[in-house]
Design a protein around this motif. Structure first.
Motif, PDB file in Angstrom:
ATOM      1  N   GLY A  29       0.794  -1.226   0.000  1.00  0.00           N
ATOM      2  CA  GLY A  29       0.000   0.000   0.000  1.00  0.00           C
ATOM      3  C   GLY A  29       0.824   1.272   0.000  1.00  0.00           C
ATOM      4  O   GLY A  29       0.392   2.298   0.523  1.00  0.00           O
ATOM      5  N   VAL A  30       2.007   1.219  -0.595  1.00  0.00           N
ATOM      6  CA  VAL A  30       2.903   2.374  -0.557  1.00  0.00           C
ATOM      7  C   VAL A  30       2.594   3.422  -1.630  1.00  0.00           C
ATOM      8  O   VAL A  30       3.128   4.528  -1.568  1.00  0.00           O
ATOM      9  N   LEU A  31       1.747   3.069  -2.604  1.00  0.00           N
ATOM     10  CA  LEU A  31       1.394   4.021  -3.662  1.00  0.00           C
ATOM     11  C   LEU A  31      -0.112   4.247  -3.680  1.00  0.00           C
ATOM     12  O   LEU A  31      -0.879   3.292  -3.712  1.00  0.00           O
ATOM     13  N   ASP A  32      -0.508   5.516  -3.674  1.00  0.00           N
ATOM     14  CA  ASP A  32      -1.928   5.800  -3.867  1.00  0.00           C
ATOM     15  C   ASP A  32      -2.198   5.798  -5.374  1.00  0.00           C
ATOM     16  O   ASP A  32      -1.303   5.549  -6.183  1.00  0.00           O
ATOM     17  N   SER A  33      -3.423   6.066  -5.781  1.00  0.00           N
ATOM     18  CA  SER A  33      -3.780   5.974  -7.198  1.00  0.00           C
ATOM     19  C   SER A  33      -2.987   6.955  -8.059  1.00  0.00           C
ATOM     20  O   SER A  33      -2.588   6.628  -9.179  1.00  0.00           O
ATOM     21  N   PHE A  34      -2.724   8.142  -7.540  1.00  0.00           N
ATOM     22  CA  PHE A  34      -1.949   9.117  -8.309  1.00  0.00           C
ATOM     23  C   PHE A  34      -0.492   8.678  -8.459  1.00  0.00           C
ATOM     24  O   PHE A  34       0.122   8.854  -9.514  1.00  0.00           O
ATOM     25  N   GLU A  35       0.062   8.113  -7.400  1.00  0.00           N
ATOM     26  CA  GLU A  35       1.440   7.621  -7.476  1.00  0.00           C
ATOM     27  C   GLU A  35       1.541   6.418  -8.404  1.00  0.00           C
ATOM     28  O   GLU A  35       2.552   6.235  -9.079  1.00  0.00           O
ATOM     29  N   LEU A  36       0.493   5.596  -8.456  1.00  0.00           N
ATOM     30  CA  LEU A  36       0.491   4.472  -9.386  1.00  0.00           C
ATOM     31  C   LEU A  36       0.512   4.978 -10.827  1.00  0.00           C
ATOM     32  O   LEU A  36       1.253   4.459 -11.668  1.00  0.00           O
ATOM     33  N   LEU A  37      -0.259   6.017 -11.111  1.00  0.00           N
ATOM     34  CA  LEU A  37      -0.227   6.628 -12.445  1.00  0.00           C
ATOM     35  C   LEU A  37       1.144   7.228 -12.736  1.00  0.00           C
ATOM     36  O   LEU A  37       1.660   7.110 -13.860  1.00  0.00           O
ATOM     37  N   THR A  38       1.735   7.847 -11.733  1.00  0.00           N
ATOM     38  CA  THR A  38       3.079   8.402 -11.892  1.00  0.00           C
ATOM     39  C   THR A  38       4.076   7.284 -12.202  1.00  0.00           C
ATOM     40  O   THR A  38       4.950   7.444 -13.068  1.00  0.00           O
ATOM     41  N   LEU A  39       3.941   6.157 -11.516  1.00  0.00           N
ATOM     42  CA  LEU A  39       4.811   5.008 -11.763  1.00  0.00           C
ATOM     43  C   LEU A  39       4.677   4.538 -13.209  1.00  0.00           C
ATOM     44  O   LEU A  39       5.679   4.321 -13.897  1.00  0.00           O
ATOM     45  N   ILE A  40       3.452   4.407 -13.688  1.00  0.00           N
ATOM     46  CA  ILE A  40       3.221   3.935 -15.055  1.00  0.00           C
ATOM     47  C   ILE A  40       3.830   4.902 -16.068  1.00  0.00           C
ATOM     48  O   ILE A  40       4.538   4.485 -16.987  1.00  0.00           O
ATOM     49  N   MET A  41       3.567   6.190 -15.898  1.00  0.00           N
ATOM     50  CA  MET A  41       4.097   7.174 -16.848  1.00  0.00           C
ATOM     51  C   MET A  41       5.626   7.210 -16.821  1.00  0.00           C
ATOM     52  O   MET A  41       6.273   7.289 -17.870  1.00  0.00           O
ATOM     53  N   ALA A  42       6.203   7.125 -15.632  1.00  0.00           N
ATOM     54  CA  ALA A  42       7.661   7.139 -15.518  1.00  0.00           C
ATOM     55  C   ALA A  42       8.267   5.881 -16.143  1.00  0.00           C
ATOM     56  O   ALA A  42       9.304   5.954 -16.812  1.00  0.00           O
ATOM     57  N   LEU A  43       7.620   4.737 -15.938  1.00  0.00           N
ATOM     58  CA  LEU A  43       8.093   3.497 -16.555  1.00  0.00           C
ATOM     59  C   LEU A  43       8.040   3.592 -18.075  1.00  0.00           C
ATOM     60  O   LEU A  43       8.970   3.179 -18.766  1.00  0.00           O
ATOM     61  N   GLU A  44       6.945   4.119 -18.592  1.00  0.00           N
ATOM     62  CA  GLU A  44       6.813   4.269 -20.044  1.00  0.00           C
ATOM     63  C   GLU A  44       7.916   5.167 -20.599  1.00  0.00           C
ATOM     64  O   GLU A  44       8.492   4.872 -21.650  1.00  0.00           O
ATOM     65  N   ASN A  45       8.210   6.240 -19.893  1.00  0.00           N
ATOM     66  CA  ASN A  45       9.312   7.120 -20.321  1.00  0.00           C
ATOM     67  C   ASN A  45      10.657   6.414 -20.240  1.00  0.00           C
ATOM     68  O   ASN A  45      11.514   6.588 -21.103  1.00  0.00           O
ATOM     69  N   GLU A  46      10.837   5.628 -19.195  1.00  0.00           N
ATOM     70  CA  GLU A  46      12.112   4.939 -18.975  1.00  0.00           C
ATOM     71  C   GLU A  46      12.392   3.894 -20.054  1.00  0.00           C
ATOM     72  O   GLU A  46      13.499   3.806 -20.569  1.00  0.00           O
ATOM     73  N   VAL A  47      11.381   3.092 -20.376  1.00  0.00           N
ATOM     74  CA  VAL A  47      11.606   1.984 -21.314  1.00  0.00           C
ATOM     75  C   VAL A  47      11.183   2.316 -22.741  1.00  0.00           C
ATOM     76  O   VAL A  47      11.456   1.557 -23.658  1.00  0.00           O
ATOM     77  N   GLY A  48      10.506   3.449 -22.917  1.00  0.00           N
ATOM     78  CA  GLY A  48      10.102   3.861 -24.261  1.00  0.00           C
ATOM     79  C   GLY A  48       9.008   3.003 -24.853  1.00  0.00           C
ATOM     80  O   GLY A  48       8.925   2.853 -26.073  1.00  0.00           O
ATOM     81  N   LEU A  49       8.181   2.423 -23.998  1.00  0.00           N
ATOM     82  CA  LEU A  49       7.088   1.568 -24.444  1.00  0.00           C
ATOM     83  C   LEU A  49       5.785   1.985 -23.792  1.00  0.00           C
ATOM     84  O   LEU A  49       5.796   2.525 -22.677  1.00  0.00           O
ATOM     85  N   HIS A  50       4.675   1.703 -24.474  1.00  0.00           N
ATOM     86  CA  HIS A  50       3.362   1.861 -23.841  1.00  0.00           C
ATOM     87  C   HIS A  50       3.125   0.618 -22.996  1.00  0.00           C
ATOM     88  O   HIS A  50       3.304  -0.509 -23.468  1.00  0.00           O
ATOM     89  N   ILE A  51       2.763   0.816 -21.748  1.00  0.00           N
ATOM     90  CA  ILE A  51       2.488  -0.310 -20.861  1.00  0.00           C
ATOM     91  C   ILE A  51       0.978  -0.414 -20.705  1.00  0.00           C
ATOM     92  O   ILE A  51       0.346   0.451 -20.095  1.00  0.00           O
ATOM     93  N   PRO A  52       0.380  -1.450 -21.281  1.00  0.00           N
ATOM     94  CA  PRO A  52      -1.075  -1.603 -21.207  1.00  0.00           C
ATOM     95  C   PRO A  52      -1.563  -1.726 -19.760  1.00  0.00           C
ATOM     96  O   PRO A  52      -0.867  -2.276 -18.902  1.00  0.00           O
TER      97      PRO A  52
END
Length: 81
Positions: free
Chosen positions: A35-58
């Protein structure tokens, strides 16, 4: 740098910036159950991952219960590339 090492560095940095100390075996860390990420942090994680790997993460990759641990999520992301 291999994709796994790149993702390891990303996860350690991302969670450390949020005050979360990952265990030595970071791959087994269940960030959903912790429970370390709220919904906004989860979205931040997804966007940061997409930027990091250069892929869309479904959304289904993130929502898949097997990807609740960082190691499984990293494996699923690596398979996308």
């Amino acid at each position: 740098m291999s994709e796994q090492i790149k993702l390891e560095t990303f996860f350690i940095d991302f969670f450390t910036q949020r005050g979360v100390v990952l265990p030595e075996c970071w791959q087994e860390f269940n960030f959903i159950a912790a429970g370390v990420l709220d919904s906004f942090e989860l979205l931040t994680l997804i966007m940061a991952l997409e930027n990091e790997v250069g892929l869309h993460i479904p959304a289904d990759v993130i929502a898949d219960p097997k990807n609740a641990t960082l190691g499984m999520l990293a494996n699923s992301i690596a398979e996308l590339g």
